[in-house]
Design a protein around this motif. Structure first.
Motif, mmCIF file in Angstrom:
data_model
loop_
_atom_site.group_PDB
_atom_site.id
_atom_site.type_symbol
_atom_site.label_atom_id
_atom_site.label_comp_id
_atom_site.label_asym_id
_atom_site.label_seq_id
_atom_site.Cartn_x
_atom_site.Cartn_y
_atom_site.Cartn_z
ATOM 1 N N SER A 27 81.580 48.417 89.254
ATOM 2 C CA SER A 27 82.563 47.799 90.154
ATOM 3 C C SER A 27 83.579 46.983 89.360
ATOM 4 N N GLU A 28 83.109 46.259 88.361
ATOM 5 C CA GLU A 28 84.025 45.470 87.528
ATOM 6 C C GLU A 28 84.992 46.367 86.764
ATOM 7 N N GLU A 30 86.215 49.023 87.801
ATOM 8 C CA GLU A 30 87.211 49.478 88.779
ATOM 9 C C GLU A 30 88.054 48.316 89.312
ATOM 10 N N TYR A 32 86.780 45.379 90.727
ATOM 11 C CA TYR A 32 86.181 44.782 91.924
ATOM 12 C C TYR A 32 84.973 43.932 91.571
ATOM 13 N N ASP A 67 82.299 50.133 104.993
ATOM 14 C CA ASP A 67 83.051 49.109 104.271
ATOM 15 C C ASP A 67 83.229 47.887 105.160
ATOM 16 N N SER A 69 84.359 44.960 103.733
ATOM 17 C CA SER A 69 85.139 44.063 102.879
ATOM 18 C C SER A 69 86.245 43.373 103.670
ATOM 19 N N ASP A 72 90.523 41.266 99.256
ATOM 20 C CA ASP A 72 90.917 42.227 98.226
ATOM 21 C C ASP A 72 90.024 42.080 97.005
ATOM 22 N N ASN A 73 89.645 43.179 96.435
ATOM 23 C CA ASN A 73 88.873 43.250 95.193
ATOM 24 C C ASN A 73 87.482 42.627 95.285
ATOM 25 N N LEU A 75 83.878 43.528 97.092
ATOM 26 C CA LEU A 75 83.179 44.558 97.853
ATOM 27 C C LEU A 75 82.098 43.981 98.751
ATOM 28 N N LEU A 110 81.996 53.899 94.749
ATOM 29 C CA LEU A 110 83.361 54.378 94.495
ATOM 30 C C LEU A 110 84.161 54.527 95.789
ATOM 31 N N THR A 113 85.656 51.292 96.521
ATOM 32 C CA THR A 113 86.767 50.915 95.640
ATOM 33 C C THR A 113 88.014 51.761 95.900
#
Length: 137
Positions: A27-28, A30, A32, A67, A69, A72-73, A75, A110, A113
């Motif tokens: 995630s990092e 990408e 996030y 999702d 979330s 932003d960024n 997850l 993914l 993201t």
């Protein structure tokens, strides 16, 4: 926070600490941060009911990602994984169960993201990303 749960199957994730670290690194990479991500392992029947109820699809699938979330960024989400489907796919694609399981785990992340798999171009990019991160496990 990254959590693993079993719903209606008796399943213990192999190497959970290593898997958590790997998913966080993914995630990092990408861009996030994981706020709260829940992986829920279940049976085909359990996931089929979710597929019907929430997506109006009447077929088996290996994974469904929700999702949640809000920032932003960061997850947040629930990822349901059919252990039955992962086992069958591992046999079909002639890979070991753990490799196929990791592919599905990273696939769900993914999606959160921003990667899709609705058409062939998206599927190709998703598969390339899965392979990229599988080599980092």
């Amino acid at each position: 926070m990254l959590n693993f749960f079993s719903e209606d199957v008796d399943f213990d994730l192999p190497r959970p600490q290593k898997t958590k670290k790997w998913l966080k690194t993914t995630s990092e990479s990408e861009g996030y941060e994981i706020n709260e991500l829940n992986y829920i392992f279940c049976s085909d029947e359990y996931l089929l009911e979710i597929n019907k109820q929430y997506l109006d699809h009447d077929y088996f699938t290996d994974i469904i990602t929700f999702d949640n979330s809000e920032e932003d960024n960061k997850l947040e989400g629930d990822i349901y994984v059919s252990i039955d489907r992962v086992k069958e796919n591992a046999a079909t694609f002639q890979v070991d169960f753990e490799t196929e399981l990791r592919r599905v785990l990273v696939h769900g992340l993914l999606h959160l993201t921003g990667y899709g798999d609705a058409d062939e171009e998206q599927k190709s990019l998703m598969r390339a990303k899965e392979n990229q991160y599988l080599t980092l496990f």
